[in-house]
Design a protein around this motif. Structure first.
Motif, PDB file in Angstrom:
ATOM      1  N   PRO A 163       2.562  46.264  22.546  1.00  8.39           N
ATOM      2  CA  PRO A 163       1.960  46.787  23.785  1.00  8.39           C
ATOM      3  C   PRO A 163       1.804  45.711  24.863  1.00  8.39           C
ATOM      4  CG  PRO A 163       0.690  47.463  21.884  1.00  8.39           C
ATOM      5  CD  PRO A 163       1.684  46.482  21.398  1.00  8.39           C
ATOM      6  N   LYS A 164       1.500  44.476  24.434  1.00 10.51           N
ATOM      7  CA  LYS A 164       1.315  43.379  25.398  1.00 10.51           C
ATOM      8  C   LYS A 164       2.637  43.057  26.087  1.00 10.51           C
ATOM      9  CE  LYS A 164      -2.444  41.377  22.752  1.00 10.51           C
ATOM     10  NZ  LYS A 164      -2.761  40.414  21.715  1.00 10.51           N
ATOM     11  N   ILE A 186      14.002  54.088  11.665  1.00  9.34           N
ATOM     12  CA  ILE A 186      13.202  55.172  12.264  1.00  9.34           C
ATOM     13  C   ILE A 186      11.742  54.733  12.393  1.00  9.34           C
ATOM     14  CG2 ILE A 186      12.196  57.458  11.723  1.00  9.34           C
ATOM     15  CD1 ILE A 186      14.889  57.793  12.991  1.00  9.34           C
ATOM     16  N   GLN A 187      11.257  54.034  11.357  1.00 10.71           N
ATOM     17  CA  GLN A 187       9.860  53.556  11.415  1.00 10.71           C
ATOM     18  C   GLN A 187       9.659  52.608  12.589  1.00 10.71           C
ATOM     19  OE1 GLN A 187       8.977  51.937   7.539  1.00 10.71           O
ATOM     20  NE2 GLN A 187       8.614  53.960   6.680  1.00 10.71           N
ATOM     21  N   MET A 188      10.677  51.756  12.852  1.00 13.67           N
ATOM     22  CA  MET A 188      10.577  50.812  13.963  1.00 13.67           C
ATOM     23  C   MET A 188      10.633  51.547  15.307  1.00 13.67           C
ATOM     24  SD  MET A 188      10.041  47.751  14.773  1.00 13.67           S
ATOM     25  CE  MET A 188      10.233  46.863  13.243  1.00 13.67           C
ATOM     26  N   ILE A 189      11.541  52.539  15.420  1.00 11.70           N
ATOM     27  CA  ILE A 189      11.621  53.332  16.656  1.00 11.70           C
ATOM     28  C   ILE A 189      10.285  54.044  16.878  1.00 11.70           C
ATOM     29  CG2 ILE A 189      12.802  55.259  17.822  1.00 11.70           C
ATOM     30  CD1 ILE A 189      15.334  54.574  16.219  1.00 11.70           C
ATOM     31  N   ASP A 190       9.739  54.580  15.787  1.00  7.51           N
ATOM     32  CA  ASP A 190       8.469  55.292  15.854  1.00  7.51           C
ATOM     33  C   ASP A 190       7.354  54.361  16.346  1.00  7.51           C
ATOM     34  OD1 ASP A 190       6.779  57.484  15.446  1.00  7.51           O
ATOM     35  OD2 ASP A 190       6.252  56.835  13.425  1.00  7.51           O
ATOM     36  N   LEU A 191       7.344  53.144  15.805  1.00  6.36           N
ATOM     37  CA  LEU A 191       6.326  52.166  16.202  1.00  6.36           C
ATOM     38  C   LEU A 191       6.460  51.827  17.690  1.00  6.36           C
ATOM     39  CD1 LEU A 191       4.099  50.093  15.209  1.00  6.36           C
ATOM     40  CD2 LEU A 191       5.949  48.457  15.022  1.00  6.36           C
ATOM     41  N   LEU A 192       7.715  51.603  18.126  1.00  6.34           N
ATOM     42  CA  LEU A 192       7.958  51.258  19.527  1.00  6.34           C
ATOM     43  C   LEU A 192       7.499  52.377  20.460  1.00  6.34           C
ATOM     44  CD1 LEU A 192      11.486  49.606  19.186  1.00  6.34           C
ATOM     45  CD2 LEU A 192       9.441  48.451  19.991  1.00  6.34           C
ATOM     46  N   LYS A 193       7.841  53.604  20.093  1.00  8.00           N
ATOM     47  CA  LYS A 193       7.458  54.759  20.931  1.00  8.00           C
ATOM     48  C   LYS A 193       5.941  54.940  20.919  1.00  8.00           C
ATOM     49  CE  LYS A 193      11.571  56.754  21.956  1.00  8.00           C
ATOM     50  NZ  LYS A 193      12.042  57.422  23.158  1.00  8.00           N
ATOM     51  N   GLU A 194       5.355  54.732  19.749  1.00  5.19           N
ATOM     52  CA  GLU A 194       3.909  54.896  19.613  1.00  5.19           C
ATOM     53  C   GLU A 194       3.150  53.876  20.455  1.00  5.19           C
ATOM     54  OE1 GLU A 194       1.180  56.138  15.795  1.00  5.19           O
ATOM     55  OE2 GLU A 194       2.504  54.447  15.581  1.00  5.19           O
ATOM     56  N   LYS A 195       3.733  52.694  20.577  1.00  5.68           N
ATOM     57  CA  LYS A 195       3.060  51.630  21.321  1.00  5.68           C
ATOM     58  C   LYS A 195       3.415  51.647  22.804  1.00  5.68           C
ATOM     59  CE  LYS A 195       0.931  50.231  17.753  1.00  5.68           C
ATOM     60  NZ  LYS A 195      -0.479  50.580  17.627  1.00  5.68           N
ATOM     61  N   GLY A 196       4.119  52.672  23.236  1.00  7.36           N
ATOM     62  CA  GLY A 196       4.301  52.859  24.678  1.00  7.36           C
ATOM     63  C   GLY A 196       5.700  52.646  25.222  1.00  7.36           C
TER      64      GLY A 196
END
Lengths: 149, 151
Positions: free
Chosen positions: A96-97, A121-131
Motif C-alpha cells: 500500500p505504501k 493468483i494469491q499474489m494478484i489477489d494480495l495486490l488487488k486487495e491492497k489497492g
C-alpha cells in the motif's frame, strides 16, 4: 362381501402432512442462496503489459516510472520486489505504501513458468486487495531466480 | 321409500395436489444446486478454481477457457488440442458477439474468463493468455471463487 367393499371405499385417503416438506424446501432454498457466492465463479481482471504484447516494443518510460510495484515470484517461493529479494510476510505492509506513490496504481507481476498457478493468483489477489488498480502480467526472458535466489 | 338426504359436499383435498408439487419443487431445487456451477460458468468442464478475497467480475455472458489439471484446454465444452485453435476460436466467438449485437466496435469486448486449475503451472496459463490475446480479446479475467472466511 359387498358390505366390506363399501366400508373400504368409505375410508378417507390419508392426508399427507406438508409441513416438513415446505420446511425442507425453504431450508434448502436458503442454504442454496447462502452458498451461491462460494459456488459461482467470478474473476479478477488482468492485463498483459505492453512489452509482452510486442517483442520489439518496450514499455513507455512514463508508464514504467509510474509503476512502483514490480514483483517476481520464484518456484521456491522467493519473492523479488523491485528487483530485490523481499520477505513475503512483509509484502502486505509495503505494497500500500508503494502504491500510494503511484498515480495509476498499477503493479507489474511476473513469475517463473514452474510456479504453481494458485500462488500467482494469491499474489494478484494480495495486490488487488491492497489497492492496485491493474495488475500487468509480464513474462521475463531470463529468470531472476537463477542468479538471485 | 324414504329418500336419502344428499351428503354435504366435502371441501376438496388440497393436499393431494400440493404433494406432487412439493416433490417437484425439491427435485428442481436439488438439480439447480448440483448444476449451479455449470449454469453460471457456461461450461460443464470441472476444474479446481483457486480462491481469492477480491472479486471484480460480475455475472455476465463470457467465453470460458478452461485449463484442466492435466493441461487440456477447452473453450466452452470443446477441447482445443492446439493453441492456434484457441486463437482461431476466440476470434470467431468475438466476431459472432459483434454481429449478434449489431455493433462492429464490440469485437473483442466480450469477456474471456480463463478457468485454470489451481495445480497447473503458471507457464501454461501464460501460453493460453497469449493465445486468447492474439485472438483479439480485450477483456480477460482469471476465474476465482470467493474465499471462505479470511485467508
Amino acid at each position: 362381501m359387498a358390505r366390506k367393499k363399501k366400508e373400504f371405499e368409505r375410508k378417507e385417503a390419508p392426508r399427507p402432512n406438508l409441513g416438513p416438506f415446505s420446511d425442507m424446501t425453504t431450508s434448502l432454498l436458503i442454504m442454496f442462496m447462502l452458498t451461491i457466492p462460494f459456488i459461482v465463479e467470478s474473476g479478477i481482471y488482468v492485463s498483459r503489459s505492453l512489452a509482452a504484447k510486442r517483442r520489439n516494443v518496450t514499455m513507455p518510460k512514463k508508464q514504467k516510472s509510474d509503476i512502483k510495484v514490480n514483483i517476481h515470484i520464484c518456484p521456491d517461493g522467493t519473492i523479488f520486489l523491485n528487483e530485490e529479494p523481499f520477505d513475503p510476510n512483509r509484502l502486505p505492509d509495503i505494497i500500500p505504501k508503494l502504491l500510494a506513490r503511484s498515480v495509476k496504481k498499477q503493479a507489474l507481476l511476473s513469475a517463473d513458468n514452474e510456479v504453481i498457478y494458485e500462488n500467482v493468483i494469491q499474489m494478484i489477489d494480495l495486490l488487488k486487495e491492497k489497492g492496485a488498480s491493474d495488475v500487468l502480467i509480464m513474462k521475463r526472458k531470463r529468470s531472476k531466480c537463477q542468479t538471485g535466489g | 321409500m324414504a329418500k336419502q338426504r344428499p351428503k354435504p359436499k366435502e371441501p376438496p383435498d388440497v393436499g393431494q395436489f400440493l404433494f406432487p408439487m412439493a416433490g417437484v419443487m425439491i427435485l428442481t431445487l436439488a438439480t439447480m444446486i448440483m448444476n449451479a456451477q455449470a449454469l453460471f460458468s457456461n461450461t460443464s468442464i470441472k476444474v479446481d478454481i483457486p480462491q481469492a478475497n477480491v472479486i471484480e467480475v460480475e455475472l455476465e455472458q463470457s467465453i470460458p477457457v478452461s485449463i484442466t489439471g492435466e493441461g487440456k484446454v477447452y473453450i466452452q465444452d470443446e477441447e482445443m488440442p492446439d493453441l492456434q485453435l484457441v486463437t482461431q476460436k476466440i476470434k470467431e466467438l468475438q466476431e459472432k458477439y459483434a454481429v449478434e449485437n449489431n455493433d462492429p466496435e464490440l469485437k473483442g469486448e466480450q469477456l474471456t474468463v480463463i478457468r485454470g486449475d489451481k495445480s497447473i503451472e503458471w507457464g501454461k496459463v501464460l501460453e493460453v493468455l497469449d493465445a486468447v490475446k492474439k485472438g483479439g480479446a480485450k477483456r480477460v479475467a482469471l476465474a476465482v471463487v470467493k474465499r471462505r472466511g479470511r485467508g
